[in-house]
Design an enzyme around this catalytic site. Structure first.
Site, PDB file in Angstrom:
ATOM      1  N   GLU A 203     -21.154  63.901  31.719  1.00  0.00           N
ATOM      2  CA  GLU A 203     -22.445  63.338  31.657  1.00  0.00           C
ATOM      3  C   GLU A 203     -22.695  62.376  30.918  1.00  0.00           C
ATOM      4  OE1 GLU A 203     -21.412  66.603  31.400  1.00  0.00           O
ATOM      5  OE2 GLU A 203     -22.632  67.966  32.773  1.00  0.00           O
TER       6      GLU A 203
ATOM      7  N   PHE B  85     -28.255  81.715  27.940  1.00  0.00           N
ATOM      8  CA  PHE B  85     -27.196  81.249  28.359  1.00  0.00           C
ATOM      9  C   PHE B  85     -27.347  79.717  28.640  1.00  0.00           C
ATOM     10  CE2 PHE B  85     -24.147  80.070  31.921  1.00  0.00           C
ATOM     11  CZ  PHE B  85     -22.967  80.132  31.027  1.00  0.00           C
ATOM     12  N   GLN B  86     -26.392  78.840  28.178  1.00  0.00           N
ATOM     13  CA  GLN B  86     -26.841  77.412  28.002  1.00  0.00           C
ATOM     14  C   GLN B  86     -28.170  77.066  27.989  1.00  0.00           C
ATOM     15  OE1 GLN B  86     -24.975  76.405  31.943  1.00  0.00           O
ATOM     16  NE2 GLN B  86     -23.073  76.107  30.981  1.00  0.00           N
TER      17      GLN B  86
ATOM     18  N   LYS C  93     -35.659  76.083  35.214  1.00  0.00           N
ATOM     19  CA  LYS C  93     -35.211  76.402  36.485  1.00  0.00           C
ATOM     20  C   LYS C  93     -36.410  76.871  37.214  1.00  0.00           C
ATOM     21  CE  LYS C  93     -31.565  79.163  38.289  1.00  0.00           C
ATOM     22  NZ  LYS C  93     -30.776  78.294  39.170  1.00  0.00           N
TER      23      LYS C  93
ATOM     24  N   MET D 267     -11.372  46.811  14.886  1.00  0.00           N
ATOM     25  CA  MET D 267     -12.493  46.370  14.118  1.00  0.00           C
ATOM     26  C   MET D 267     -12.236  47.152  12.548  1.00  0.00           C
ATOM     27  SD  MET D 267     -14.686  44.302  13.699  1.00  0.00           S
ATOM     28  CE  MET D 267     -15.632  43.527  15.113  1.00  0.00           C
TER      29      MET D 267
HETATM   30  C1  LIG Z   1     -18.140  56.587  19.349  1.00  0.00           C
HETATM   31  C2  LIG Z   1     -17.774  55.734  18.231  1.00  0.00           C
HETATM   32  N1  LIG Z   1     -16.835  56.194  17.166  1.00  0.00           N
HETATM   33  C3  LIG Z   1     -16.533  55.370  16.216  1.00  0.00           C
HETATM   34  C4  LIG Z   1     -16.914  54.146  16.218  1.00  0.00           C
HETATM   35  C5  LIG Z   1     -16.433  53.239  14.907  1.00  0.00           C
HETATM   36  N2  LIG Z   1     -15.552  51.985  15.593  1.00  0.00           N
HETATM   37  C6  LIG Z   1     -16.203  50.648  15.640  1.00  0.00           C
HETATM   38  S1  LIG Z   1     -15.153  49.855  16.342  1.00  0.00           S
HETATM   39  C7  LIG Z   1     -13.933  50.775  16.416  1.00  0.00           C
HETATM   40  C8  LIG Z   1     -12.653  50.432  16.888  1.00  0.00           C
HETATM   41  C9  LIG Z   1     -12.360  50.335  18.153  1.00  0.00           C
HETATM   42  O1  LIG Z   1     -10.917  50.107  18.685  1.00  0.00           O
HETATM   43  P1  LIG Z   1     -10.739  49.577  20.230  1.00  0.00           P
HETATM   44  O2  LIG Z   1     -11.563  50.173  21.125  1.00  0.00           O
HETATM   45  O3  LIG Z   1      -9.011  49.640  20.280  1.00  0.00           O
HETATM   46  O4  LIG Z   1     -11.140  47.904  20.061  1.00  0.00           O
HETATM   47  P2  LIG Z   1     -10.595  46.845  18.839  1.00  0.00           P
HETATM   48  O5  LIG Z   1     -11.245  46.949  17.741  1.00  0.00           O
HETATM   49  O6  LIG Z   1      -9.239  47.134  18.757  1.00  0.00           O
HETATM   50  O7  LIG Z   1     -10.635  45.924  19.869  1.00  0.00           O
HETATM   51  C10 LIG Z   1     -14.339  51.979  15.849  1.00  0.00           C
HETATM   52  C11 LIG Z   1     -13.599  53.304  15.511  1.00  0.00           C
HETATM   53  C12 LIG Z   1     -17.794  53.633  17.217  1.00  0.00           C
HETATM   54  N3  LIG Z   1     -18.298  52.496  17.202  1.00  0.00           N
HETATM   55  N4  LIG Z   1     -17.972  54.468  18.021  1.00  0.00           N
END
Ligand SMILES: Cc1ncc(C[n+]2csc(CCOP(=O)(O)OP(=O)(O)O)c2C)c(N)n1
Ligand SMILES: [Mg+2]
Lengths: 169, 563
Positions: B48, B110-111, B160, B471
């Site tokens: 979803e 439920f749900q 529903k 990042m």
């Molecule tokens: C759902 C979610 N969880 C955690 C984060 C925190 N976060 C921001 S950037 C990042 C790293 C992303 O890694 P990747 O997809 O490999 O991209 P890169 O920065 O290596 O290009 C994280 C964990 C986020 N933005 N969204």
């Protein structure tokens, strides 16, 4: 910090109070009190909110409230308005002297005695916050067993009404 | 007709052609009404969350509200991240969730999940329908609210028994007394603004996502050219102003260009249009445009004065207000010419272009983005995941057209890009669509490759695979002594095999010399295509305004090496 009173008209629907109070907690605004009741139009409820904050906070509160889909109208009540609050105060009074003393105080404040038992007297008082604080202060020495307050309701005096009130911008 | 059928009929009245969703017990009636439906295509995602992001991507590229559907309970809660993403970026979305029958609500049936309660802070508005006679009215209101004023997500919770109730179908416009957004700007404010613009010596147009939403790109260009005002865009506004235009300063903020951040800092007039002075844009707020007057044009009055003091607020639709402003300025017949301000900006642009060091044995991620830019037409849609990959996409792809940039800005949702690019491809089947992804993010909704295959959507995915949650690693490198806590992804799966398992194609690319060819192959493939680019592992996104610093304190790799 200043205390502000905001009057709002909202759709009389379930969940609206929740939306408004949720907004306050979410955005970190401090509500002192909130009261709700239906208006002369059964589809519309009126809320009165008192809150603490500077002008900037007040502006954001009013704008955020206006943004809520179920909020029809928002006005700050300042100058030329009346505010009232109602309190029920149950006071310890286990002998005739105490009872008559409490009753005298009530009399001075034009409050009503709405219940008397062997050990307690219950006062109903209406007024602004100051008056209610004052009577509470006066009867405190007897010991307050229970206290219930409604929160402020307020409206403009005279012809001015929230519906035709000026814009808030 | 039954409530479920009325929902479908209402969607048709709203002009909806595509919906994204996932069935379940509490929407089984709705799905029954969809069976053999000719006018509306339903795209079955694999989660979803994917449906919500796909509907969001669809909305961003088409400008029309996206629609997603989920069952009660877990189906509805799975939509939550997608709805919050749309809310933060003001994307028009209508989410329809099933709910347990009205007489069971509140019983922990439920749900059952209180999705109107859960989604209250992340929707523009939501409804729980308890009276079948209100169904069509609520449908109309939901679309009206989602797509009017400042756009956003609206959720409709549909028990529903309401889906099964017999109703009289009638679809009329409704008036929402409590929702009448101001669209026309106030003439007096517009007059004041034009005067301020005329008098400004160092003006900057600071353009946000509102310009995309109100389709005001043309007006921004006109105003900029007429008044010789340099333009910087936020992440959300990418594509609203041609980044190759001589007046373009490109993006501002945390990973914006030095020239944009310096221009803001030295400016004497900021003309903010459909932007909200987000902390990632302003840096430390005291240091943001310290010498400037601020004109703020926005459809949402609550944004005005929220983060910075505004001197000339104009509440209204960006396109309408800009048109009036342009007319007013034209009447004055000014001739704005190049000044020292423009020379200065030109010098900054020359001195501090976005750049990277293209040495080393591994592919540079920025190089990949540049090659995607080089090999794709201007109307290509670039979706992104979140992280360094997203910033490199923003920096090294030159955006020229509105609604070609699909990225989660406000919420920064990893896992957004793939499903969003599916929605984008559904909305614009004729266009090339890329998801610029990180190796971390892509694994958050990778199941949606199956959706792309199933519906023959030839999206392309560029995984900038650095074996890191890059990042976060960058922040750990710069601010936490290189203590890489839980950001290493040394054992990534074989993305190509995964793609193939889902019926898509893919390729691993390790050499710079093979980058372009691989991208071209993906461009021309009729299947979803994933390229696993093995890129430099510890590359940083630069320039950067460290958190808590002001824009003038923007640093780049050289500053780091020097100090
Ligand atoms: C759902 C979610 N969880 C955690 C984060 C925190 N976060 C921001 S950037 C990042 C790293 C992303 O890694 P990747 O997809 O490999 O991209 P890169 O920065 O290596 O290009 C994280 C964990 C986020 N933005 N969204
Ligand atoms: Mg990574």
């Amino acid at each position: 910090m200043d205390l502000h009173i905001i009057g709002l008209l909202v759709e009389n629907k379930p969940g609206v109070l929740n939306r408004v109070s949720g907004l306050f907690s979410r955005r970190g605004f401090n509500i002192e009190s909130i009261s709700v009741g239906v208006t002369e139009n059964p589809d519309i409820s009126r809320m009165t909110i008192t809150l603490e904050g500077d002008e900037k906070v007040l502006e954001q509160v009013i704008k955020q409230l206006n943004k809520q889909i179920d909020v029809i109208k928002v006005t700050e009540l300042k100058e030329d308005y009346v505010e009232r609050e109602l309190a029920l105060i149950k006071v310890n009074a286990s002998n005739p002297d105490e009872r008559s003393e409490v009753m005298q105080v009530a009399d001075v404040f034009r409050a009503n005695i709405i219940d008397v038992s062997k050990k307690t007297v219950t006062i109903e008082v209406t007024g602004d916050q100051e008056k209610i604080d004052a009577i509470i202060d006066m009867v405190k020495k007897h010991g307050i067993k229970e206290l219930a307050q409604t929160g402020v309701v307020a409206m403009n005096r005279g012809k001015k009404s929230i519906k035709k009130g000026e814009e808030n911008e | 007709m039954k409530g479920a059928e009325a929902v479908i009929e209402s969607l048709k009245k709203e002009g909806v052609e595509k919906i994204f969703g996932y069935p379940g017990g509490a929407v089984i009636n709705l799905y029954d009404a969809l069976y053999e439906e000719q006018e509306i295509d339903h795209i079955l995602t694999r989660h979803e969350q994917g449906a919500a992001h796909a509907a969001d991507g669809y909305a961003r590229v088409t400008g029309n509200p996206g629609v997603c559907v989920a069952t009660s309970g877990p189906g509805a809660t799975n939509l939550v991240t997608g709805i919050a993403t749309a809310q933060m970026d003001s994307v028009p979305l209508v989410a329809i969730t099933g709910q347990v029958p009205t007489d069971m609500i509140g019983n922990d049936a439920f749900q059952e999940a209180d999705i109107t309660g859960i989604s209250m802070p992340i929707t523009k508005h939501n409804y729980l329908i308890k009276d079948p006679s209100k169904l069509t009215k609520v449908m109309r209101k939901a679309f009206k609210i989602a797509g009017n004023g400042r756009e956003g997500p609206v959720l409709i919770d549909l028990p529903k028994d309401i889906q099964n109730a017999e109703i009289n179908f009638e679809y009329k416009d409704v008036d929402i007394r409590s929702y009448q957004p101001t669209k026309k700007g106030h003439p007096l404010q517009i007059k004041k603004a034009s005067k301020a613009i005329m008098e400004a010596e160092r003006p900057v147009l600071y353009v946000g996502g509102g310009v995309i939403a109100s389709n005001a790109s043309k007006e921004v260009r006109k105003l900029a050219e007429l008044t010789m005002t340099p333009v910087t865009t936020t992440l959300m506004a990418k594509g609203s102003f041609d980044e190759n235009h001589p007046l373009s300063l490109d993006m501002l903020g945390m990973h914006g260009t030095k020239s944009a951040n310096y221009a803001i800092t030295e400016s004497d007039l900021i003309i903010a249009v459909g932007a909200r002075f987000d902390d990632r844009v302003t840096g430390e707020i005291e240091g943001f445009a310290p010498n400037a007057k601020v004109i703020h044009i926005d459809i949402d009055p609550a944004e005005i004065g929220k983060n910075v003091e505004t001197h000339i607020p104009i509440v209204g639709d960006a396109k309408k207000v800009l048109k009036k402003l342009i007319d007013r300025i034209k009447e004055q017949q000014v001739n704005k010419e190049e000044t020292e301000w423009h020379n200065k900006i030109e010098r900054w642009k020359k001195e501090y272009p976005l750049s990277y060091d293209n040495k080393g044995s591994r592919i540079k991620p920025q190089f990949v983005v540049e090659k995607i830019d080089e090999t794709t037409p201007d109307d290509t849609i670039i979706a992104t995941e979140v992280g360094q990959c997203q910033m490199w996409a923003a920096q090294f792809y030159d955006f020229k057209r509105p609604r070609t940039w699909v990225s989660s800005g406000g919420l920064g949702t990893m896992g957004y890009g793939l499903p969003a690019s599916i929605g984008a491809q559904v909305g614009k089947p004729e266009k090339t669509v890329w998801d610029i992804a990180g190796d971390g993010s892509i694994q958050m909704n990778i199941q949606e490759i199956a959706t792309a295959t199933k519906y023959d959507l030839p999206i392309n995915i560029a995984v900038l695979n650095n074996n890191y949650l890059g990042m976060v690693r960058q922040w750990q490198e710069l601010f936490f002594d290189k203590r890489y806590s839980q950001t290493n992804l040394p054992q990534n799966p074989d993305f190509v095999k995964i793609a193939e398992g889902f019926g898509a194609e893919g390729k691993i690319v390790e050499k710079q010399s093979e980058v372009k060819e691989a991208i071209e192959e993906a461009n021309s493939s009729s299947k979803p295509y994933i390229i696993d680019f093995r890129v430099e592992k510890e590359e940083n996104v630069m320039p950067m305004v460290p958190a808590g610093a002001s824009l003038s304190e923007v640093i780049d790799s050289e500053d780091l090496r020097g100090g």
